[in-house]
Design an enzyme around this catalytic site. Structure first.
Site, mmCIF file in Angstrom:
data_model
loop_
_atom_site.group_PDB
_atom_site.id
_atom_site.type_symbol
_atom_site.label_atom_id
_atom_site.label_comp_id
_atom_site.label_asym_id
_atom_site.label_seq_id
_atom_site.Cartn_x
_atom_site.Cartn_y
_atom_site.Cartn_z
ATOM 1 N N TYR A 70 -1.990 0.348 9.915
ATOM 2 C CA TYR A 70 -2.226 -0.377 8.658
ATOM 3 C C TYR A 70 -0.977 -0.340 7.780
ATOM 4 O O TYR A 70 -0.491 -1.377 7.318
ATOM 5 C CB TYR A 70 -3.425 0.241 7.921
ATOM 6 C CG TYR A 70 -3.548 -0.252 6.519
ATOM 7 C CD1 TYR A 70 -3.822 -1.590 6.258
ATOM 8 C CD2 TYR A 70 -3.367 0.606 5.427
ATOM 9 C CE1 TYR A 70 -3.905 -2.058 4.962
ATOM 10 C CE2 TYR A 70 -3.460 0.145 4.129
ATOM 11 C CZ TYR A 70 -3.729 -1.181 3.906
ATOM 12 O OH TYR A 70 -3.804 -1.649 2.625
ATOM 13 N N THR A 72 0.810 -1.209 0.000
ATOM 14 C CA THR A 72 0.000 0.000 0.000
ATOM 15 C C THR A 72 0.846 1.264 0.000
ATOM 16 O O THR A 72 1.955 1.278 0.556
ATOM 17 C CB THR A 72 -0.898 0.006 1.251
ATOM 18 O OG1 THR A 72 -1.489 1.304 1.390
ATOM 19 C CG2 THR A 72 -0.111 -0.275 2.518
#
Ligand code: UD1
Length: 331
Positions: free
Chosen positions: A141, A117
């Site tokens: 995250y 990501t």
């Protein structure tokens, strides 16, 4: 014929990749716990319902299906939730990836494509990141994914694995033919939420933060159509099959849109005004995140086919209308 294992293949991005893999005749087995995925999204691929962190299960799947490459999507992905509940993210994203990698090493599966990501960059200077930009996640995250990347690089150095790490920027849109889409309940993604509001399933649409140092004060992101992102995975698989070297690549278009620009596009496509409510900033959100994505083109020969915000919105809105019709049928 060898199989490709797709973890999280019943989810939003994974299912679009499964669709392209099966369309070109690959043998695909999906492992998904169906917590946020949908059985019908895997199409004709085989589905094993279970957890990626379950080593006994994964060892069996790798062996029974003669897996020779793994595409690892299964993960939690919601930034604000990761801020509230970090261990959920380190558990599912990092620890389960570690277990999966251990099974791959034991089974001699050397090829892996990993869903990473843009959140690994945190707040890059100027809001633009290339693959050499320092990784400094600002939320659990992003850190949970960076830790998985690190394991892969270390396994690469140890000679145990060849990998392509794909760092997704903001994934949006759905299959243009309307067969699969983004169905996650309680979605948080801007375009998904905006489309839910546009079809009447939410009363309003929030803008989180209007005081960022950006031209219109709202957050800017690099939105990539899910079909173009899926294509990048197939290119990455071909690269590894051709004995290509391990790579870490950004996946984006190299330009961004603000929250207000996305909302304008949704209003244009749906043909009516949205009820937009301005809110304070959301925890963990960087002001701007845009990819330098030349490497993806150069190293994998990837070319986007859908770099068009209105097209992306049209596909997302069509799926939302489909979901609404389905929900009304059930009542
Ligand atoms: C998304 C991904 C994340 C990835 C990141 C890369 C998911 C769930 N999130 O996060 O995994 O690392 O892209 O950039 O897949 N916004 C609003 N109102 C809303 C929702 C969002 O104003 O109702 C704003 C946000 O503050 C942000 C922008 O829209 O500025 C995009 O947010 P969102 O769609 O939630 O994606 P990211 O948080 O960027």
């Amino acid at each position: 014929m060898k199989s490709i294992l797709v973890t999280g293949g019943a989810g939003y991005i994974g299912s679009h990749v499964v669709q392209q893999l099966t369309a070109r005749g690959e043998r695909v087995v999906v492992v998904d716990n169906l917590v946020s995925g949908f059985r019908e999204a895997v199409g004709s691929a085989g589905l094993v319902v279970g957890n990626v962190g379950d080593q006994a299960l994964m060892a069996r799947v790798l062996q029974e299906h003669q897996v020779d490459a793994v595409l690892h999507f299964a993960a939690h992905t919601v930034v604000p939730e990761s801020v509230r509940d970090p261990l959920k993210y380190y558990g599912n994203n990092t620890c389960n990836t570690r277990n999966l990698l251990a099974c791959c090493v034991d089974a001699g599966v050397r090829r892996i494509i990993f869903s990473s990501t843009a959140a690994v960059y945190g707040m890059p200077v100027g809001g633009i990141a290339d693959e050499q930009t320092p990784t400094q996640p600002i939320n659990p995250y992003g850190m949970s994914k960076l830790m998985s990347e690190t394991m892969l690089r270390d396994l690469g150095t140890a000679g145990a694995m060849d990998y392509v790490i794909l760092r997704y920027f903001n994934v949006a849109g759905c299959d243009p033919q309307g067969r699969i889409g983004q169905s996650t309940p309680n979605a948080t993604l801007l375009l998904k939420v905006a489309c839910e509001h546009a079809v009447g399933r939410r009363g309003q649409l929030f803008i989180f933060g209007t005081d960022y140092d950006t031209p219109d004060g709202t957050g800017i992101r690099d939105y990539i159509h899910v079909v173009d992102l899926a294509t990048a995975h197939l290119r990455a698989l071909d690269h590894l099959r051709n004995q290509g070297e391990s790579l870490t690549l950004n996946c984006g278009y190299g330009h961004g849109y603000s929250v207000r620009e996305v909302i304008d596009a949704v209003q244009r496509v749906c043909g009516h005004a949205l009820n937009v409510v301005e809110q304070p900033r959301r925890a963990g959100d960087p002001p701007m995140l845009i990819a330098r994505a030349d490497e993806l083109r150069q190293r994998l020969g990837w070319e986007p086919a859908h770099d068009d915000l209105d097209f992306t919105v049209r596909t997302a809105l069509a799926w939302e209308r489909h979901l609404l019709a389905q929900a009304m049928d059930q009542h």
